[in-house]
Design a protein around this motif. Structure first.
Motif, short mmCIF file in Angstrom:
data_model
loop_
_atom_site.label_atom_id
_atom_site.label_comp_id
_atom_site.label_asym_id
_atom_site.label_seq_id
_atom_site.Cartn_x
_atom_site.Cartn_y
_atom_site.Cartn_z
N PRO A 196 0.82 -1.22 0.00
CA PRO A 196 0.00 0.00 0.00
C PRO A 196 0.85 1.27 0.00
CG PRO A 196 -0.26 -1.23 2.07
CD PRO A 196 0.51 -2.09 1.15
N GLY A 197 2.07 1.17 0.52
CA GLY A 197 2.97 2.33 0.57
C GLY A 197 3.30 2.89 -0.80
N ARG A 198 3.10 2.07 -1.84
CA ARG A 198 3.40 2.53 -3.20
C ARG A 198 2.32 3.43 -3.78
NH1 ARG A 198 4.35 -3.37 -5.60
NH2 ARG A 198 6.04 -3.99 -4.22
N TYR A 199 1.17 3.50 -3.11
CA TYR A 199 0.03 4.23 -3.69
C TYR A 199 -0.33 5.45 -2.86
CZ TYR A 199 -0.22 -0.09 -6.28
OH TYR A 199 0.11 -1.15 -7.06
N ASP A 200 -0.89 6.42 -3.54
CA ASP A 200 -1.32 7.64 -2.85
C ASP A 200 -2.74 7.42 -2.32
OD1 ASP A 200 -2.08 10.08 -1.98
OD2 ASP A 200 -2.03 11.06 -3.95
N LEU A 201 -2.84 7.20 -1.04
CA LEU A 201 -4.14 6.90 -0.44
C LEU A 201 -4.69 8.12 0.32
CD1 LEU A 201 -3.39 3.28 0.88
CD2 LEU A 201 -4.42 3.95 -1.29
N SER A 202 -4.19 9.29 -0.06
CA SER A 202 -4.54 10.48 0.72
C SER A 202 -5.99 10.93 0.51
CB SER A 202 -3.59 11.63 0.42
OG SER A 202 -3.69 11.95 -0.96
N SER A 203 -6.67 10.38 -0.52
CA SER A 203 -8.07 10.76 -0.72
C SER A 203 -8.97 10.15 0.36
CB SER A 203 -8.56 10.31 -2.10
OG SER A 203 -8.41 8.91 -2.23
N LEU A 204 -8.51 9.10 1.02
CA LEU A 204 -9.36 8.39 1.98
C LEU A 204 -9.69 9.26 3.20
CD1 LEU A 204 -7.69 4.85 1.95
CD2 LEU A 204 -9.99 5.42 1.13
N ARG A 205 -10.97 9.22 3.60
CA ARG A 205 -11.44 9.95 4.79
C ARG A 205 -11.96 9.02 5.87
NH1 ARG A 205 -15.49 13.05 5.59
NH2 ARG A 205 -16.96 12.09 4.16
N VAL A 206 -12.71 8.00 5.42
CA VAL A 206 -13.37 7.10 6.37
C VAL A 206 -13.16 5.66 5.89
CG1 VAL A 206 -15.57 6.40 7.41
CG2 VAL A 206 -15.15 8.83 6.95
#
Ligand code: 6R9
Length: 633
Positions: A355-365
């Protein structure tokens, strides 16, 4: 706590306080404000008649038409196929048009208000469209889980009396093709003359050709193209059934749980909004199959009623490469991601680096459902996927409850790792001891619910007496959930798992009776017992004990394990195939002849002592024998 959430502890307190003071007024207001009615209800709960009983409405009009004036061009569905460039987007207007066309096709097939339509599809947009189309004309959909065997499908089609079936030529899994139509054909062949199915509509998922039976089967696409896109929604009574959905219980055959229209939709909308802190710009991804209640309430109904943008993904979490799900989140800017502990544990086992390879910053909940989530998985989800900033809503609920019942509410409730936290407004859980006495304060016991809530199921299809005996008879005056739970001194809940004979394998409810019924067809086996034991990835694993008839020759006995696996695969489905089958000379029984599952469970877990008093068994000598057999593997 971040202030970016819709609710704060103070505003949430106003809600919970409001419902406590005057539930009737609270729910009537929620019903009015959340839904559009063709006749507004004047009462919320009527003990006799049910929720919003004098109101009329249409579920599909609530999920689609009402959004058209202001949000017609908003994306309703983003569908992502397995291949990266295989993406379909539908606006609310486009979805509405497709649903109307589908509804007209169903009407042309003679489907009327109150009829049942079975839906057996892979993860394609047509699944949602078919459900909405049924709702539009007042027909009940019966969505069948993709993993069911032909026999399991046949049982459910027969019980529901479905007049039309919607299926696919095939499902896709990488290069593999899953034979949906062939399985449906086999199911209908099993029903033979008794089949109530008049038409089979086939979604062409790929170019693959499948045989069509003249007069019965038709490809859907040409019918849709020819159909009118005008279809006035049928005004339904709030208490008319919206759908039935089969689930497993501790006794006998799977039950068709029936949900109503007004109460169910209010609950789906209310809980989707609260639990996921729904905001208009969200991209909401619930990974559940539509064949599961989670796919009904949090793919099809809750988010659409609230005008959300949902994501559907056809593929697998880690196929063709690990991290596929994270890639989808990054690509589509998913804000809200709702999945199961089994999936979380499987993804966790691949390591943090993926998962560290992907930008997951859109996640809120982030959300979890289906089984108890262990501390480690909860923490990993929270830290590695949510970057420590996204609340993890562990939502406890059931097919029967229609929507979430005990869950964290972002912004409003303080989290505790691996806890479903507190009941939602209007939900009154109680813990009982084995005698049915309520337990106060910090305690562990049997989880029941007092009073009603709008999402509560109406009944079991064709068997209201079973509905009453299953849920209301074990602990009179309370709704019996079948689960156990622990509550701390602050009222936080931790669900400990089923206390009945339901085994929860990767979130799939499997009744031990279903498995034992299937095995009873093998003539050389006199008796069997299915039990669940803890499993690192799946939550619970299925273990089966079988007792062969006396005097069988060795070769026949040796072949029994394979027969058991095969018959479960054909009668129930591959998802229910056991981890292990033990051939034993007898099962531990009480003097009155009841199997002692508690013992069989412990022994299957590898325990060799601490079984308590065995002198009450009719055959105590079997215990060391079982320990030996299990020990040998
Ligand atoms: C929504 C759904 C219901 C059973 C339920 C319980 C288990 C569901 C859970 C959970 C612990 C959670 N369950 N959510 N256990 N924590 N957050 O799963 O419906 O398929 O009917 O299963 O699943 O045992 O009784 P359903």
């Amino acid at each position: 706590m971040s202030s970016s959430f819709c609710l704060t502890p103070q505003t949430y307190h106003v809600l919970t306080d409001g419902v406590r003071r005057d539930p009737e007024e609270f729910w009537l207001k929620e019903g009015h404000r959340r839904l559009v009615w063709s006749r507004e209800p004047t009462r919320a709960m009527d003990q006799e008649k049910g929720w919003f009983a004098d109101g009329t409405l249409n579920a599909s009009a609530n999920c689609l038409d009402r959004h058209l004036p202001e949000h017609g061009e908003k994306t309703a569905i983003i569908w992502q196929g397995e291949e990266a460039d295989h993406v379909i987007r539908l606006t609310y207007r486009e979805l509405h048009a497709r649903v109307c066309a589908f509804a007209n096709v169903l009407r042309d097939c003679g489907v009327k208000r109150g009829d049942r339509v079975a839906i057996h599809l892979p993860c394609v947009i047509e699944g949602i469209i078919a459900m909405q189309a049924c709702a539009r004309i007042g027909a009940m959909h019966v969505v069948l889980f993709g993993g069911f065997s032909a026999e399991a499908i046949a049982d459910r089609v027969a019980d529901s009396g479905a007049v039309v079936v919607v299926t696919a030529n095939v499902g896709r899994r990488g290069a593999k093709r899953i034979p949906y139509k062939t399985t449906m054909d086999a199911a209908l062949r099993l029903l033979g003359d008794k089949s109530t199915v008049r038409h089979v509509l086939v979604v062409g998922v790929t170019e693959d050709e499948v045989p069509l039976e003249a007069g019965r089967d038709a490809l859907l696409e040409p019918l849709l193209r020819a159909a009118s896109m005008d279809c006035a929604p049928e005004a339904m009574n709030a208490t008319d059934p919206l759908f039935l959905l089969y689930t497993s219980g501790s006794t006998g055959k799977p039950k068709g749980i029936v949900h109503g229209t007004g109460g169910y939709l209010t609950w789906a909308s209310f809980t989707h909004q609260l639990v996921f802190d729904h905001q208009p710009s969200d991209i909401f991804w619930c990974t559940a199959d539509i064949g599961w209640i989670t796919g009904h309430s949090y793919v099809a109904y809750g988010p659409l009623a609230n005008g959300a943008t949902i994501l559907l993904f056809e593929g697998m979490p880690s196929h063709p490469t690990p991290g596929r799900w994270w890639e989808v989140i990054a690509k589509h800017g998913v804000t809200t991601f709702y999945t199961s502990p089994t999936a979380i544990r499987a993804l966790m086992s691949e390591g943090d680096e993926i998962p560290g390879r992907y930008d997951l910053s859109s996640l809120r909940v982030l959300g979890s459902v289906g089984e108890p989530i262990n501390h480690e998985a909860w923490t990993w989800f929270h830290e590695v996927i949510g970057g420590g900033r996204c609340p993890v809503v562990d939502t406890w609920w059931q097919t029967e409850t229609g929507g979430a019942m005990i869950s964290l509410v972002p912004g409003a409730v303080e989290a505790r790792p691996a806890s479903a936290t507190l009941p939602l407004p209007g939900v009154n859980p109680v813990l009982l001891d084995e005698k049915g006495q309520p337990l106060e304060g910090a305690a562990e016991g049997i989880l029941c619910i007092d009073g009603s809530w709008p999402g509560c199921a109406l009944t079991i299809w064709n068997d209201d007496a079973l509905f009453q005996t299953t849920y209301f008879k074990p602990y009179p005056g309370h709704y019996f959930t079948g689960d156990g739970a622990r509550r701390d001194e602050d009222g936080y809940f931790w669900i400990t798992g089923r206390v009945d004979d339901v085994i929860n394998v990767s979130g799939h409810r499997i009744g031990s009776a279903e498995i034992e019924d299937a095995i009873s067809e093998i003539h050389d086996i006199s008796e069997s017992a299915a039990v669940g034991i803890p499993h690192d990835l799946k939550g619970q694993g299925l273990i089966v004990y079988i007792v062969p008839h006396e005097g069988l020759d060795k070769a026949v006995t040796a072949g029994l394990k394979d027969q058991v696996v095969r018959i479960i695969g054909t009668k129930v489905g591959r998802y229910a195939v056991p981890e292990k089958v033990f051939v034993v000379p007898d099962l531990p029984k009480t003097r009155s002849g009841k199997n002692v599952r508690r013992l069989m469970r412990k022994i299957a877990c590898g325990e060799t002592e601490g079984f308590g008093d065995l002198s009450t068994l009719a055959n105590p000598a079997i215990v060391p024998e079982l320990i030996r057999i299990v020990g040998e593997g």
